[in-house]
Design a protein around this motif. Structure first.
Motif, PDB file in Angstrom:
ATOM      1  N   ASP A 100      -4.410  -8.311  19.181  1.00  0.00           N
ATOM      2  CA  ASP A 100      -3.650  -7.207  19.837  1.00  0.00           C
ATOM      3  C   ASP A 100      -2.511  -6.700  18.948  1.00  0.00           C
ATOM      4  OD1 ASP A 100      -5.587  -7.318  22.059  1.00  0.00           O
ATOM      5  OD2 ASP A 100      -4.127  -8.657  23.308  1.00  0.00           O
ATOM      6  N   ARG A 101      -1.928  -7.819  18.540  1.00  0.00           N
ATOM      7  CA  ARG A 101      -0.395  -7.584  17.812  1.00  0.00           C
ATOM      8  C   ARG A 101      -1.083  -6.652  16.501  1.00  0.00           C
ATOM      9  NH1 ARG A 101       2.033 -12.816  16.952  1.00  0.00           N
ATOM     10  NH2 ARG A 101       0.077 -13.614  17.482  1.00  0.00           N
ATOM     11  N   LEU A 102      -2.162  -7.097  15.757  1.00  0.00           N
ATOM     12  CA  LEU A 102      -2.587  -6.228  14.555  1.00  0.00           C
ATOM     13  C   LEU A 102      -3.454  -5.110  14.935  1.00  0.00           C
ATOM     14  CD1 LEU A 102      -3.039  -9.304  12.426  1.00  0.00           C
ATOM     15  CD2 LEU A 102      -1.273  -7.649  12.350  1.00  0.00           C
ATOM     16  N   ALA A 103      -3.863  -4.719  16.150  1.00  0.00           N
ATOM     17  CA  ALA A 103      -4.846  -3.514  16.429  1.00  0.00           C
ATOM     18  C   ALA A 103      -4.659  -2.208  15.998  1.00  0.00           C
ATOM     19  CB  ALA A 103      -4.996  -3.450  18.041  1.00  0.00           C
ATOM     20  N   TYR A 104      -3.159  -1.904  15.566  1.00  0.00           N
ATOM     21  CA  TYR A 104      -2.862  -0.859  14.902  1.00  0.00           C
ATOM     22  C   TYR A 104      -3.359  -0.779  13.549  1.00  0.00           C
ATOM     23  CZ  TYR A 104       0.087   2.938  12.907  1.00  0.00           C
ATOM     24  OH  TYR A 104       0.307   4.115  12.347  1.00  0.00           O
ATOM     25  N   PHE A 105      -3.244  -1.941  12.742  1.00  0.00           N
ATOM     26  CA  PHE A 105      -3.560  -2.229  11.384  1.00  0.00           C
ATOM     27  C   PHE A 105      -5.085  -2.335  11.193  1.00  0.00           C
ATOM     28  CE2 PHE A 105       0.745  -3.484  11.952  1.00  0.00           C
ATOM     29  CZ  PHE A 105       1.269  -2.288  11.191  1.00  0.00           C
ATOM     30  N   ILE A 106      -5.976  -2.784  12.220  1.00  0.00           N
ATOM     31  CA  ILE A 106      -7.084  -3.297  11.659  1.00  0.00           C
ATOM     32  C   ILE A 106      -8.051  -2.167  11.588  1.00  0.00           C
ATOM     33  CG2 ILE A 106      -9.182  -4.364  12.726  1.00  0.00           C
ATOM     34  CD1 ILE A 106      -7.524  -6.106  14.456  1.00  0.00           C
ATOM     35  N   GLY A 107      -8.805  -1.900  10.149  1.00  0.00           N
ATOM     36  CA  GLY A 107      -9.658  -1.138  10.205  1.00  0.00           C
ATOM     37  C   GLY A 107      -8.784   0.217   9.580  1.00  0.00           C
ATOM     38  N   ALA A 108      -7.530   0.006   9.378  1.00  0.00           N
ATOM     39  CA  ALA A 108      -6.785   1.239   8.738  1.00  0.00           C
ATOM     40  C   ALA A 108      -7.000   1.440   7.276  1.00  0.00           C
ATOM     41  CB  ALA A 108      -5.260   1.053   9.128  1.00  0.00           C
ATOM     42  N   VAL A 109      -7.430   0.623   6.543  1.00  0.00           N
ATOM     43  CA  VAL A 109      -7.421   0.877   5.164  1.00  0.00           C
ATOM     44  C   VAL A 109      -8.772   0.287   4.895  1.00  0.00           C
ATOM     45  CG1 VAL A 109      -6.616   0.160   2.972  1.00  0.00           C
ATOM     46  CG2 VAL A 109      -5.124   0.386   4.651  1.00  0.00           C
TER      47      VAL A 109
END
Length: 87
Positions: free
Chosen positions: A47-56
């Motif tokens: 949940d805390r990293l959801a924004y970053f997951i799959g971003a790169v």
């Protein structure tokens, strides 16, 4: 039901935000409280990293060297700061 005491500056800003948005002050307070509670209560790392997951997108070919590369960069930074300290 709870009551909340606001300092004068926060009360002024709440009134201004209410006028600007057309929302009642109580709705702004409820929304902000829910948002803050959601932020605090997110406990899973996903949940805390959801924004970053799959971003790169990476192919992973150099992932095995990332820790040693990072360590080398820290050592270089440390050496530069030591040299500046001696001057």
């Amino acid at each position: 039901m709870r009551s909340v005491r606001l300092d004068a500056e926060t009360e002024r800003r709440l009134t201004e935000a209410s006028r600007a948005s057309g929302m009642h002050a109580s709705e702004i307070i409820r929304t902000a409280t829910r948002d803050k509670c959601d932020e605090i209560l997110k406990t899973s790392l996903r949940d805390r990293l959801a924004y970053f997951i799959g971003a790169v997108a990476v192919d992973g070919s150099n992932a095995r060297y990332s820790s040693s590369d990072y360590a080398k960069s820290l050592l270089r930074k440390h050496e530069r700061s030591r040299r500046r300290g001696k001057s």
